[in-house]
Write a protein that holds these residues in place. Structure first.
Motif, PDB file in Angstrom:
ATOM      1  N   LYS A   6      35.055  67.365   0.155  1.00 20.52           N
ATOM      2  CA  LYS A   6      33.595  67.204   0.145  1.00 20.52           C
ATOM      3  C   LYS A   6      33.149  66.623  -1.195  1.00 20.52           C
ATOM      4  O   LYS A   6      33.910  66.613  -2.151  1.00 20.52           O
ATOM      5  CB  LYS A   6      32.933  68.577   0.276  1.00 20.52           C
ATOM      6  CG  LYS A   6      32.950  69.161   1.668  1.00 20.52           C
ATOM      7  CD  LYS A   6      32.148  70.442   1.678  1.00 20.52           C
ATOM      8  CE  LYS A   6      32.230  71.088   3.042  1.00 20.52           C
ATOM      9  NZ  LYS A   6      31.499  72.355   3.093  1.00 20.52           N
ATOM     10  N   THR A   7      31.907  66.194  -1.248  1.00 23.07           N
ATOM     11  CA  THR A   7      31.322  65.826  -2.535  1.00 23.07           C
ATOM     12  C   THR A   7      31.164  67.080  -3.378  1.00 23.07           C
ATOM     13  O   THR A   7      30.762  68.124  -2.882  1.00 23.07           O
ATOM     14  CB  THR A   7      29.956  65.159  -2.304  1.00 23.07           C
ATOM     15  OG1 THR A   7      30.181  63.808  -1.879  1.00 23.07           O
ATOM     16  CG2 THR A   7      29.105  65.150  -3.562  1.00 23.07           C
TER      17      THR A   7
ATOM     18  N   HIS B 195      40.884  63.488  -5.445  1.00 21.19           N
ATOM     19  CA  HIS B 195      39.662  62.697  -5.231  1.00 21.19           C
ATOM     20  C   HIS B 195      39.793  61.363  -5.973  1.00 21.19           C
ATOM     21  O   HIS B 195      38.836  60.858  -6.533  1.00 21.19           O
ATOM     22  CB  HIS B 195      38.434  63.448  -5.752  1.00 21.19           C
ATOM     23  CG  HIS B 195      37.941  64.514  -4.829  1.00 21.19           C
ATOM     24  ND1 HIS B 195      36.702  64.481  -4.248  1.00 21.19           N
ATOM     25  CD2 HIS B 195      38.527  65.651  -4.376  1.00 21.19           C
ATOM     26  CE1 HIS B 195      36.536  65.564  -3.486  1.00 21.19           C
ATOM     27  NE2 HIS B 195      37.625  66.291  -3.559  1.00 21.19           N
TER      28      HIS B 195
ATOM     29  N   ASP C 143      37.255  58.563  -5.768  1.00 17.22           N
ATOM     30  CA  ASP C 143      35.847  58.942  -5.895  1.00 17.22           C
ATOM     31  C   ASP C 143      35.225  58.435  -7.195  1.00 17.22           C
ATOM     32  O   ASP C 143      35.871  58.363  -8.219  1.00 17.22           O
ATOM     33  CB  ASP C 143      35.716  60.473  -5.899  1.00 17.22           C
ATOM     34  CG  ASP C 143      35.719  61.038  -4.494  1.00 17.22           C
ATOM     35  OD1 ASP C 143      36.117  60.301  -3.576  1.00 17.22           O
ATOM     36  OD2 ASP C 143      35.324  62.201  -4.335  1.00 17.22           O
TER      37      ASP C 143
ATOM     38  N   ILE D 233      28.309  68.517   0.937  1.00 13.86           N
ATOM     39  CA  ILE D 233      28.180  68.626  -0.522  1.00 13.86           C
ATOM     40  C   ILE D 233      28.371  70.071  -0.944  1.00 13.86           C
ATOM     41  O   ILE D 233      27.808  70.979  -0.349  1.00 13.86           O
ATOM     42  CB  ILE D 233      26.777  68.162  -0.987  1.00 13.86           C
ATOM     43  CG1 ILE D 233      26.486  66.742  -0.486  1.00 13.86           C
ATOM     44  CG2 ILE D 233      26.662  68.233  -2.506  1.00 13.86           C
ATOM     45  CD1 ILE D 233      25.064  66.293  -0.709  1.00 13.86           C
TER      46      ILE D 233
ATOM     47  N   THR E  26      32.766  60.466  -0.687  1.00 11.80           N
ATOM     48  CA  THR E  26      32.491  61.611  -1.561  1.00 11.80           C
ATOM     49  C   THR E  26      32.430  61.147  -3.015  1.00 11.80           C
ATOM     50  O   THR E  26      32.883  60.056  -3.347  1.00 11.80           O
ATOM     51  CB  THR E  26      33.603  62.679  -1.443  1.00 11.80           C
ATOM     52  OG1 THR E  26      34.875  62.044  -1.548  1.00 11.80           O
ATOM     53  CG2 THR E  26      33.529  63.412  -0.123  1.00 11.80           C
ATOM     54  N   PHE E  27      31.833  61.969  -3.881  1.00 15.02           N
ATOM     55  CA  PHE E  27      31.902  61.730  -5.332  1.00 15.02           C
ATOM     56  C   PHE E  27      32.104  63.060  -6.036  1.00 15.02           C
ATOM     57  O   PHE E  27      31.986  64.125  -5.422  1.00 15.02           O
ATOM     58  CB  PHE E  27      30.658  60.988  -5.848  1.00 15.02           C
ATOM     59  CG  PHE E  27      29.355  61.721  -5.688  1.00 15.02           C
ATOM     60  CD1 PHE E  27      28.989  62.752  -6.566  1.00 15.02           C
ATOM     61  CD2 PHE E  27      28.449  61.372  -4.679  1.00 15.02           C
ATOM     62  CE1 PHE E  27      27.770  63.408  -6.419  1.00 15.02           C
ATOM     63  CE2 PHE E  27      27.236  62.030  -4.531  1.00 15.02           C
ATOM     64  CZ  PHE E  27      26.895  63.048  -5.407  1.00 15.02           C
TER      65      PHE E  27
ATOM     66  N   LEU F 145      27.258  59.483   2.153  1.00 15.95           N
ATOM     67  CA  LEU F 145      28.022  60.731   2.040  1.00 15.95           C
ATOM     68  C   LEU F 145      28.605  61.212   3.369  1.00 15.95           C
ATOM     69  O   LEU F 145      29.429  62.122   3.396  1.00 15.95           O
ATOM     70  CB  LEU F 145      27.162  61.817   1.393  1.00 15.95           C
ATOM     71  CG  LEU F 145      26.856  61.545  -0.090  1.00 15.95           C
ATOM     72  CD1 LEU F 145      25.971  62.629  -0.671  1.00 15.95           C
ATOM     73  CD2 LEU F 145      28.140  61.431  -0.901  1.00 15.95           C
TER      74      LEU F 145
END
Ligand SMILES: [Zn+2]
Length: 368
Positions: free
Chosen positions: A151-152, A177, A180, A77, A48-49, A44
Motif C-alpha cells: 500500500k501507499t 517498494h 515507488d 493508504i 503506491t508511494f 493510487l
C-alpha cells in the motif's frame, strides 16, 4: 528556514463550511481540491508511494496523513507509526509462541552491533530514554511489511535520529517498494501550538480518546459546582478561565469526565530536547538533494491571513462561562491568536486546509 504560506482561499467564493461536520468537510474538500483528489485517487488505485513524515512531536503527523487517506482512498493508504510497532512488540514478547517466531525471524534477518540477547534485553527493558538501534528498527519494519499487502505508506517516526536520515533514502528498496516515489513531508508548527495542545489535553479514562479543553472540546462541557461550594466567597468564573475554574470535558462516547494526564500541565518543558532534535531533523532533511519535499505549514501571520485563507479554516479558541440562573455552561468561540517561533502574531490552521495544501503538493510531486 521559512515555509511558504499556501493559499486555500478561492476568490469570489462566499460559502462557509463547518469543518467539524463530516458531510460539510467532504463538500469542502470537493470544492477546494476536487480535481486533484480525483487525480490522486486514480493514481493510487494502481500505484503506491512512500512518504516520511517529519515534524516535531505533537505536530499533527498522524492527523494530517490519516485525513489525507480518508479523503483520497482509505483502503490503499496506510499511516504506519514506528512507535506503535515497537509497542506491539512488547505484547509479542509476553506470548511464548510469538516471542519464538520473533526470535527466529531476527535470527535469520538481523545484522548489527548488538547480539540477539542484548536486543531482547533492550526490547524488554526499554524506557522512553533508551533508543533501539537503527538496524533493529529496520528489520522489524521489514518484517511488518512482509506481512501486509503493498500500500501507499506514510511513515511516522522514521527517521528519528540524524544518522537515520541516510537510511531513509534507501528504505523503499529494503521494503520492496523499489519503484515507488519517495517523499519527505516536512511539517512546521510553532512550539506555542504544541505547548497548548499538551497543556489543555484531556483524556477519557475509558476509551483513551483525547480532546482539548481550549482548542477542541467535546459537545458537552461540565462544571464542578463542588469547587464553588468549597469556596463560596469566590465570584463565578469569567469567560476564558477554563479548567482552573472547574470546567471539564465530558467524553461524547462514554459520558464521563475527561482527565489531564500527569505531566501534561508542564506543556513542552519536559520534551524541549526532543523538539530541538526534531527541529534539526527537519533542517537536515530539507537540505537533501534528489528526494522531493512537501512543506506543510500550520500557522499563518494574522496580518496575512485574509489574503490566504477563509475565516472558518482558522483554529478557534473556546472559552466557558457558568450561567448561574440557568445552571448551564455557556460556550463562546473566538479566534485564537498565538505568537509563532519568530515572535509573529499568528493564527493556527485547522487540519483541513493543511491537508488541501498536502493534496496540491502531492499532485505536483507525482507529476499527475
Ligand atoms: Zn470515552
Amino acid at each position: 528556514m521559512r515555509f511558504p504560506i499556501f493559499k486555500t482561499k478561492i476568490e469570489g467564493l462566499n460559502r462557509k463550511f463547518n469543518l467539524l461536520d463530516p458531510k460539510e468537510q467532504g463538500e469542502y474538500f470537493q470544492l477546494k481540491a476536487g480535481k486533484e483528489i480525483e487525480k490522486l485517487r486514480n493514481f493510487l488505485k494502481e500505484n503506491t508511494f512512500v512518504a516520511y513524515l517529519l515534524g516535531k512531536k505533537n505536530s499533527g503527523k498522524g492527523t494530517y496523513s490519516k485525513m489525507f487517506a480518508e479523503v483520497i482512498l482509505p483502503e490503499r493508504i496506510e499511516h504506519f507509526s514506528i512507535g506503535d510497532m515497537v509497542r506491539a512488540i512488547d505484547l509479542e514478547l509476553k506470548d511464548e509462541k510469538k516471542k519464538k517466531e520473533l526470535l527466529d525471524y531476527l535470527d535469520k534477518n538481523y545484522r548489527g552491533r548488538l547480539s540477539l540477547k542484548e536486543i531482547i534485553l533492550a526490547l524488554e527493558n526499554r524506557s522512553t530514554k533508551t533508543l533501539l538501534p537503527t538496524e533493529l528498527i529496520l528489520v522489524l519494519f521489514k518484517r511488518e511489511m512482509e506481512k501486509r499487502e503493498k500500500k501507499t505508506l506514510f511513515i511516522d517516526g522514521f527517521p528519528r535520529e540524524l544518522d537515520q536520515i541516510g537510511f531513509s533514502l534507501f528504505f523503499r528498496d529494503l521494503i520492496g517498494h523499489r519503484e515507488d516515489q519517495d517523499i519527505f513531508i516536512l511539517i512546521d508548527v510553532p512550539e506555542n501550538v504544541i505547548d497548548q495542545r499538551i497543556k489543555w489535553r484531556r483524556v477519557c479514562p475509558i476509551c483513551q480518546n483525547s480532546r482539548n479543553l481550549k482548542l477542541f472540546p467535546t459537545s458537552k462541557i461540565g462544571y464542578d459546582e463542588e469547587k464553588k461550594e468549597l469556596a463560596p466567597y469566590r465570584p463565578p468564573p469569567k469567560f476564558g478561565e477554563g479548567a482552573g475554574a472547574g470546567f471539564y470535558l465530558i467524553c461524547d462516547k462514554d459520558d464521563v469526565k475527561m482527565v489531564r494526564k500527569e505531566g501534561d500541565e508542564l506543556g513542552i518543558e519536559p520534551i524541549r530536547e526532543r523538539l530541538k532534535l526534531d527541529g534539526k531533523l527537519i533542517e537536515e532533511s530539507f537540505s537533501l538533494y534528489g528526494i522531493p519535499k512537501i512543506l506543510l505549514r500550520n500557522s499563518i501571520p494574522v496580518k496575512e491571513a485574509e489574503k490566504f485563507v477563509d475565516d472558518y479554516e482558522i483554529t478557534p479558541e473556546y472559552v466557558f462561562g457558568w450561567d448561574e440562573k440557568e445552571k448551564k455552561v455557556k460556550v463562546k468561540e473566538k479566534p485564537w491568536v498565538l505568537v509563532d517561533d519568530e515572535g509573529i502574531k499568528s493564527f493556527s490552521l485547522l487540519p483541513q486546509p493543511v491537508v488541501v495544501s498536502l493534496i496540491y503538493q502531492m499532485v505536483d510531486v507525482l507529476n499527475l
